[in-house]
Design a protein around this motif. Sequence first.
Motif, PDB file in Angstrom:
ATOM      1  N   MET A 134     -48.213  82.972 -14.185  1.00 51.77           N
ATOM      2  CA  MET A 134     -49.172  83.730 -13.352  1.00 51.77           C
ATOM      3  C   MET A 134     -49.084  84.925 -12.413  1.00 51.77           C
ATOM      4  N   GLU A 149     -52.034  84.253  -2.585  1.00 50.95           N
ATOM      5  CA  GLU A 149     -51.504  82.739  -2.141  1.00 50.95           C
ATOM      6  C   GLU A 149     -52.089  81.602  -3.174  1.00 50.95           C
ATOM      7  N   ARG A 150     -51.119  80.722  -3.429  1.00 51.04           N
ATOM      8  CA  ARG A 150     -51.474  79.542  -4.367  1.00 51.04           C
ATOM      9  C   ARG A 150     -51.553  78.362  -3.601  1.00 51.04           C
ATOM     10  N   ARG A 166     -51.291  74.681  -9.347  1.00 51.67           N
ATOM     11  CA  ARG A 166     -51.019  75.551  -8.215  1.00 51.67           C
ATOM     12  C   ARG A 166     -52.049  76.957  -8.523  1.00 51.67           C
ATOM     13  N   VAL A 167     -53.394  76.864  -8.480  1.00 48.44           N
ATOM     14  CA  VAL A 167     -53.966  78.087  -8.749  1.00 48.44           C
ATOM     15  C   VAL A 167     -54.077  79.000  -7.579  1.00 48.44           C
ATOM     16  N   PHE A 168     -54.484  80.222  -7.775  1.00 45.12           N
ATOM     17  CA  PHE A 168     -54.620  81.202  -6.886  1.00 45.12           C
ATOM     18  C   PHE A 168     -55.747  80.840  -6.040  1.00 45.12           C
ATOM     19  N   THR A 169     -55.463  80.884  -4.586  1.00 45.47           N
ATOM     20  CA  THR A 169     -56.727  80.633  -3.538  1.00 45.47           C
ATOM     21  C   THR A 169     -56.849  81.944  -3.079  1.00 45.47           C
TER      22      THR A 169
END
Length: 143
Positions: A41, A77-78, A84-87
Amino acid sequence: MQTEIVWKEGVHFEATSGTGHTINLDGPADYGGQNLGARPMELMLIGAGSCSAFDVMMILKKGRQQVTGCKVELDAERAPEPPRVFTKITMRFIVTGRNLSPQRVKRAIELSAEQFCSASIMLKRAGVEIEYVHEIIEEDGEE
């Protein structure tokens, strides 16, 4: 475009790009990682930031701006749960140079965000909120 990923040991992998460049990847210690390389990531974040930086520099140079430095600081931020993707990603551009036009710097970042940076545009299409901010540091023209 091609890439090859080879497992080395534990959660350590070696990636070789189609252009022959090698990158080590490793997982976190709680999964057996030994800090032998970047996390996957992290590489996604590096890809988006460097893609945007490349665009911004090309646009500013083409516009005859006297750029002497460009740095992009990224904060991501994830999602708290897997996957746990990037938000949200904030890209902070710090552009240094002489007689830089604030409008041209801002426009270069907008063009990258809206038209040219395939990495960040792909992330936005997947639902990641990306915020772009910038700072201009004017250098003295004296040597």
